[in-house]
Design a protein around this motif. Sequence first.
Motif, PDB file in Angstrom:
ATOM      1  N   UNK A  46       0.324  -1.012  -0.648  1.00  0.00           N
ATOM      2  CA  UNK A  46      -0.131   0.303   0.101  1.00  0.00           C
ATOM      3  C   UNK A  46       0.565   0.985  -0.045  1.00  0.00           C
ATOM      4  N   UNK A  47       1.916   1.071   0.870  1.00  0.00           N
ATOM      5  CA  UNK A  47       2.861   1.885   1.010  1.00  0.00           C
ATOM      6  C   UNK A  47       3.303   2.625  -0.031  1.00  0.00           C
ATOM      7  N   UNK A  48       3.682   1.438  -1.436  1.00  0.00           N
ATOM      8  CA  UNK A  48       4.829   1.602  -2.445  1.00  0.00           C
ATOM      9  C   UNK A  48       3.376   2.278  -3.574  1.00  0.00           C
ATOM     10  N   UNK A  49       2.253   1.977  -3.580  1.00  0.00           N
ATOM     11  CA  UNK A  49       1.625   2.289  -4.153  1.00  0.00           C
ATOM     12  C   UNK A  49       1.473   4.137  -4.541  1.00  0.00           C
ATOM     13  N   UNK A  50       0.720   4.160  -2.818  1.00  0.00           N
ATOM     14  CA  UNK A  50       0.811   5.776  -2.347  1.00  0.00           C
ATOM     15  C   UNK A  50       2.142   6.404  -3.260  1.00  0.00           C
ATOM     16  N   UNK A  51       3.583   5.988  -3.641  1.00  0.00           N
ATOM     17  CA  UNK A  51       4.497   6.059  -3.434  1.00  0.00           C
ATOM     18  C   UNK A  51       4.585   6.181  -4.570  1.00  0.00           C
ATOM     19  N   UNK A  52       3.740   5.628  -5.648  1.00  0.00           N
ATOM     20  CA  UNK A  52       4.093   5.210  -7.494  1.00  0.00           C
ATOM     21  C   UNK A  52       3.008   6.419  -7.858  1.00  0.00           C
ATOM     22  N   UNK A  53       2.118   6.402  -7.092  1.00  0.00           N
ATOM     23  CA  UNK A  53       0.847   7.581  -7.991  1.00  0.00           C
ATOM     24  C   UNK A  53       1.970   8.726  -7.489  1.00  0.00           C
ATOM     25  N   UNK A  54       2.101   8.616  -6.062  1.00  0.00           N
ATOM     26  CA  UNK A  54       3.144  10.268  -5.753  1.00  0.00           C
ATOM     27  C   UNK A  54       3.791  10.960  -7.072  1.00  0.00           C
ATOM     28  N   UNK A  57       2.092  11.535 -10.638  1.00  0.00           N
ATOM     29  CA  UNK A  57       1.116  12.878 -10.310  1.00  0.00           C
ATOM     30  C   UNK A  57       2.939  13.680 -10.837  1.00  0.00           C
ATOM     31  N   UNK A  58       3.183  13.574  -9.686  1.00  0.00           N
ATOM     32  CA  UNK A  58       4.867  14.655  -9.647  1.00  0.00           C
ATOM     33  C   UNK A  58       5.565  14.813 -11.221  1.00  0.00           C
ATOM     34  N   UNK A  59       5.236  13.842 -11.667  1.00  0.00           N
ATOM     35  CA  UNK A  59       6.382  13.526 -12.627  1.00  0.00           C
ATOM     36  C   UNK A  59       5.392  13.799 -14.484  1.00  0.00           C
ATOM     37  N   UNK A  60       4.669  13.829 -14.190  1.00  0.00           N
ATOM     38  CA  UNK A  60       3.758  14.142 -15.792  1.00  0.00           C
ATOM     39  C   UNK A  60       3.104  15.917 -15.485  1.00  0.00           C
ATOM     40  N   UNK A  61       3.440  16.653 -14.130  1.00  0.00           N
ATOM     41  CA  UNK A  61       2.998  17.390 -14.176  1.00  0.00           C
ATOM     42  C   UNK A  61       4.999  18.598 -14.281  1.00  0.00           C
ATOM     43  N   UNK A  92       5.142   3.246 -15.364  1.00  0.00           N
ATOM     44  CA  UNK A  92       4.645   4.900 -16.529  1.00  0.00           C
ATOM     45  C   UNK A  92       5.946   5.442 -16.933  1.00  0.00           C
ATOM     46  N   UNK A  93       5.903   6.136 -17.634  1.00  0.00           N
ATOM     47  CA  UNK A  93       7.342   6.367 -18.237  1.00  0.00           C
ATOM     48  C   UNK A  93       7.120   8.119 -19.242  1.00  0.00           C
ATOM     49  N   UNK A  94       7.842   8.935 -18.643  1.00  0.00           N
ATOM     50  CA  UNK A  94       8.423  10.008 -19.002  1.00  0.00           C
ATOM     51  C   UNK A  94       9.598  10.486 -19.595  1.00  0.00           C
ATOM     52  N   UNK A  95       9.299  11.460 -20.399  1.00  0.00           N
ATOM     53  CA  UNK A  95      10.753  11.913 -21.577  1.00  0.00           C
ATOM     54  C   UNK A  95      10.359  13.259 -21.594  1.00  0.00           C
ATOM     55  N   UNK A 111       9.424   4.940 -14.228  1.00  0.00           N
ATOM     56  CA  UNK A 111       9.159   4.222 -13.212  1.00  0.00           C
ATOM     57  C   UNK A 111       8.389   2.875 -12.856  1.00  0.00           C
ATOM     58  N   UNK A 112       8.678   2.072 -11.923  1.00  0.00           N
ATOM     59  CA  UNK A 112       7.506   0.219 -12.591  1.00  0.00           C
ATOM     60  C   UNK A 112       7.514  -0.005 -10.286  1.00  0.00           C
ATOM     61  N   UNK A 113       6.775  -0.435 -11.001  1.00  0.00           N
ATOM     62  CA  UNK A 113       6.235  -1.360  -8.715  1.00  0.00           C
ATOM     63  C   UNK A 113       5.924  -2.433  -8.666  1.00  0.00           C
ATOM     64  N   UNK A 114       6.844  -2.797  -8.669  1.00  0.00           N
ATOM     65  CA  UNK A 114       6.665  -4.963  -7.685  1.00  0.00           C
ATOM     66  C   UNK A 114       6.778  -4.559  -7.031  1.00  0.00           C
ATOM     67  N   UNK A 115       5.473  -4.993  -6.519  1.00  0.00           N
ATOM     68  CA  UNK A 115       4.395  -5.043  -4.695  1.00  0.00           C
ATOM     69  C   UNK A 115       4.612  -4.415  -3.996  1.00  0.00           C
ATOM     70  N   UNK A 116       6.184  -4.322  -2.316  1.00  0.00           N
ATOM     71  CA  UNK A 116       6.196  -3.365  -2.654  1.00  0.00           C
ATOM     72  C   UNK A 116       7.628  -2.563  -2.195  1.00  0.00           C
TER      73      UNK A 116
END
Length: 160
Positions: A46-54, A57-61, A92-95, A111-116
């Motif tokens: 759950x922590x990893x999901x929140x970190x990934x989402x954050x 969000x920041x990288x897309x901006x 996800x990917x950003x350039x 940025x990839x998430x695998x489990x935690x």
Amino acid sequence: MAKSVKDKYDVACKWANDPGDAPPFRFRDLKVTYDAGFKGMTSTEQDARRSFASKRRNDYRQPSVFGGAPSVKGTIGQVGSAKAGEHFDEGYYVYYVYQVGGAKRGEGRAVLRKGNVVVTINASGADVPGRRVRDGRPLGNDAVQAMIDAVAGQVIAAVR
């Protein structure tokens, strides 16, 4: 004008850096970061999901204080030989192109998430045809993606 040791302090002399037959400079950086929480406190999925989402969000901006919004962004279905759902849970990917002191570089981030564990692969670079870094051309999106693809399988396989 040929320079001698005593000429180097003559203000009337003009110095020039002519690359001559020297090959152009090619800057390439590849960095991998694994984030599984703080020492002694492993993060949960759950922590990893929140970190990934954050991070997304920041990288897309704006992924860098030296650059603007990314010119390419999106969800990763496959990177190198690693596939979403099979080798990693989400990605996800950003350039983008960033500029520091007049020098431009192209950077891509997967940025990839695998489990935690959240894995970040950064690849960046520039090609400088002469002696001035400011005259360089940022590494293109295709070249950055190729760099990331080349290491992604091994990077993901390291997460157990």
